[in-house]
Design a protein around this motif. Structure first.
Motif, short mmCIF file in Angstrom:
data_model
loop_
_atom_site.label_atom_id
_atom_site.label_comp_id
_atom_site.label_asym_id
_atom_site.label_seq_id
_atom_site.Cartn_x
_atom_site.Cartn_y
_atom_site.Cartn_z
N LEU A 1 54.85 38.72 43.15
CA LEU A 1 53.53 39.17 43.65
C LEU A 1 52.87 39.91 42.58
CD1 LEU A 1 51.86 39.20 46.17
CD2 LEU A 1 53.07 41.37 47.01
N ARG B 1 54.19 45.53 49.63
CA ARG B 1 53.12 44.62 49.38
C ARG B 1 52.15 45.53 48.67
NH1 ARG B 1 54.82 41.83 54.12
NH2 ARG B 1 53.25 42.94 55.46
N THR C 1 48.96 38.84 41.39
CA THR C 1 47.84 39.74 41.71
C THR C 1 47.24 40.00 40.20
OG1 THR C 1 48.88 40.55 43.65
CG2 THR C 1 46.98 41.94 42.52
N ALA D 1 45.64 41.58 53.14
CA ALA D 1 46.45 41.66 52.23
C ALA D 1 47.77 42.38 52.30
CB ALA D 1 45.77 41.83 50.84
N SER D 2 47.54 43.66 52.67
CA SER D 2 48.53 44.45 52.74
C SER D 2 49.36 44.15 53.96
CB SER D 2 48.01 46.02 53.05
OG SER D 2 47.07 46.25 54.26
N THR E 1 43.32 38.69 39.71
CA THR E 1 42.16 39.66 39.97
C THR E 1 41.14 39.37 38.86
OG1 THR E 1 43.52 41.66 40.57
CG2 THR E 1 41.62 42.17 39.36
N THR F 1 46.50 44.93 40.74
CA THR F 1 45.23 44.90 40.76
C THR F 1 44.46 45.88 39.66
OG1 THR F 1 44.76 44.43 42.99
CG2 THR F 1 43.09 45.42 42.06
N ARG G 1 50.60 44.84 45.11
CA ARG G 1 49.05 44.59 44.93
C ARG G 1 48.35 45.59 44.06
NH1 ARG G 1 47.79 39.78 47.59
NH2 ARG G 1 49.41 39.15 49.05
#
Length: 653
Positions: free
Chosen positions: A438, A390, A442, A377-378, A446, A398, A394
């Protein structure tokens, strides 16, 4: 430029994309149907696997239907195959590591080769990692689970293609409409900039317009089949884009050289044309109204001020104007060539996922698949952002999603019906959000992931699972950042090769045009393809860097100059052959191509190499070609085009 004009331009560039209601509704229905139906028949345990297959709906939303169908079909098969492979190696750490590394690298190359819109290889890695870290099961159970994944993927494919029944050309029309709107915004900005003494800067609007025009051409190229005649609507859109190129080229000439301002009537005409194309119609007027004096069009030698761009630039018959497409084999060869960023990116993702798999197995984690998923994901799946950005988005998303989940879990443990309903609605809403959101995506994804995983665990406990999700994903993201530091960005030799190849291909196209006096389909096609590859490189470099190096900004002037030279080739009238001029121009551009391999544009190395290149040719009766050749040399040497309202420096004979 005045502050008022600057503020307006800034607002125009930063207007966030709208929420996609149709996509949200479509994804909600698809996800709910698959998760709900399979849960009702076989239980929530199997419904979760069907929901995993629905992650196909994250891809291909901007691709035309002729391309979307087969590419998404391959992706659906990839979901099933990678899930099965992950399930078969569950319990064997080294087999898992090998399989997940191959899946991560192969999926990254697949996405780069086919230029598939969506979150990179992220969801392919997720599907395979979830299967690999589940407790080992027999072959029959593996086939059953893979069948559920196939159900979700197949229904998502049908949903993604459903719009073809209503508006078969909608993706191309949206892209062409967006190009018209962006050129209209550039026309407005250029007109306002010309009215502000000294002449203002319209480079940001020009860059946005160039990006939109490139995206429209890419959409039309993606819509073309192999061996079949284009549909009349796509031919009409192609003609509109040639017309728009003439208008855009005229606007750029006005911005570069000054002179008469852009007529105020052009921008409204462009916006009205955009609305007509978006609605599925063809603009009624083939020409923008002159509304007073206007810059001379680029493809008419000796054009007089006040003449609007031509509706149909003189050119070869329609069929030869559609150059041959590059084959899939050629695409794959380019992906692994020295001018492609894909191999380095794939290696980095595969390395991070492999280390994440080993750590996930070795550490006492509750759901260790998220370590490998977090590493992917990163490095993949960000909407044009650097890895550090990113990771930040994220991580914050999260944390917020885990906090919401833990708070809800304190007062309510959702049953099967509530899990299906909440997961379905939240999934649909997240799909309707623009790619740039983004963090919010996320945050929404989650709780859905936690609810689904909690539903299939033998001893469900949502709060500890949420805490471990945060720990696992954070560890994975740290691995991804470490891999990004170890395998750093796109090697500069690949960047230099992409510039060199694009210049060489452009030289061949321009040389053929001068030699024969007419359009040459094969060389023109190759030149535009190599320029598109350079555009991909320009977009890839900044999103693979930990720290911004400015490499993409140094590429932009050369990319723009190459494109301007190709536009001259596209819009130029048929003329008498000039073999001698063809040889001189070809030799000059080949020399520029060789110099481009030595160093990045604007660096001392390329400046030294260019000092040995002969002076810029000055073809007789082609002053515009000399100007654009000079601009390309200047862009390579200085990494900056001449400022607005000035001519490129002229060389003495």
């Amino acid at each position: 430029m005045s502050r008022a004009v600057t503020r307006k331009a800034h607002r125009w560039r930063t207007v966030p994309p709208a929420f996609d209601r149709w996509r949200a509704v479509r994804s909600t229905l698809t996800f709910g149907l698959c998760l709900g139906a399979v849960t009702a028949v076989a239980g929530l345990h199997y419904g979760v696997f069907a929901a995993i297959g629905c992650y196909v709906d994250a891809y291909g939303t901007r691709d035309p239907y002729p391309r979307r169908g087969p590419v998404l079909g391959l992706l659906c098969a990839g979901f099933v195959v990678t899930f099965t492979a992950g399930s078969l190696v569950a319990g064997d750490v080294w087999a898992m590591t090998a399989v997940l590394a191959v899946v991560a690298g192969g999926a990254t190359l697949f996405v780069h080769t086919l230029h598939l819109s969506g979150p990179g290889s992220y969801f392919v890695v997720l599907v395979s990692a979830l299967a690999a870290f589940l407790p080992p099961v027999g072959l029959a159970e593996t086939v059953t689970r893979a069948g559920c994944v196939a159900i979700g993927a197949s229904v998502s494919w049908l949903s993604a293609m459903s719009g073809r029944l209503v508006r078969p050309y909608a993706p191309e029309e949206r892209a062409v409409s967006a190009a018209f709107r962006s050129v209209a915004a550039f026309a407005d900005t250029a007109r306002r900039a010309a009215a502000v003494p000294p002449r203002g800067d319209s480079s940001a609007a020009r860059r946005s317009a160039c990006t939109a025009v490139h995206a429209a051409w890419a959409a039309l190229e993606d819509a073309r089949g192999r061996g079949t005649a284009p549909a009349p609507r796509r031919l009409a859109l192609f003609d509109l884009m040639v017309r728009l190129e003439a208008v855009f080229d005229t606007l750029q000439n006005a911005a570069e050289r000054g002179g008469d301002p852009v007529p105020a009537t052009w921008a409204p005409w462009l916006r009205a044309s955009a609305a007509a194309v978006r609605a599925g119609a063809t603009p009624g007027s083939p020409l923008p109204p002159s509304g007073g004096s206007a810059p001379a069009p680029p493809n008419r030698a000796g054009g007089k001020p006040g003449a609007p761009p031509p509706s149909r630039p003189a050119r070869a018959p329609r069929a030869p104007r559609l150059p041959p497409r590059r084959s899939l084999g050629a695409e794959m060869r380019h992906t692994v060539s020295s001018a492609s960023p894909a191999p380095t990116v794939a290696l980095r993702v595969a390395l991070a996922v492999a280390v994440g798999t080993v750590l996930g197995w070795a550490l006492p984690l509750l759901h260790p698949a998220w370590v490998a998923v977090g590493a992917a994901a990163s490095l993949q799946g960000g909407p044009g952002r650097q890895p550090s950005q990113r990771v930040g988005s994220r991580f914050v998303g999260t944390v917020a999603g885990v906090a919401i989940t833990v708070l809800v879990a304190q007062v309510h443990q959702p049953g099967t019906g509530a899990t299906v309903a909440v997961a379905t609605v939240v999934h649909g809403v997240s799909r309707g959000l623009p790619p740039s959101a983004l963090l919010l995506r996320t945050l929404l994804n989650t709780p859905v992931a936690l609810l689904l995983v909690d539903a299939v665990l033998p001893e469900p406990d949502l709060a500890p699972l949420a805490a471990y999700r945060l720990l696992d994903l954070t560890l994975g993201m740290c691995l991804g950042m470490a891999a990004a530091l170890l395998v750093r960005g796109v090697p500069l030799r690949r960047v230099r090769a992409a510039v060199s190849v694009a210049v060489a291909a452009t030289g061949s196209a321009v040389g053929e045009r001068l030699r024969t006096g007419t359009f040459h389909a094969a060389s023109e096609s190759t030149a535009w393809q190599r320029t598109s590859d350079l555009w991909t490189m320009h977009a890839s470099v900044p999103v693979e860097e930990i720290r911004a190096t400015g490499t993409a900004d140094r590429l932009w002037p050369s990319l723009l100059a190459i494109r301007r030279l190709l536009c001259w080739n596209l819009l130029r009238d048929a003329s008498a052959p000039a073999p001698d001029e063809s040889a001189r121009v070809g030799d000059f551009l080949r020399a520029l191509s060789g110099a481009a391999r030595t160093d990045l544009p604007g660096s001392p190395g390329i400046g030294s190499a260019l000092s040995r290149v002969p002076r810029t040719p000055r073809p007789a009766h082609e002053p515009e070609l000399h100007r654009r050749l000079t601009a390309l040399r200047s862009a390579l040497e200085d990494a900056a085009l001449p400022p607005p309202a000035t001519e490129p420096p002229r060389e003495t004979d």
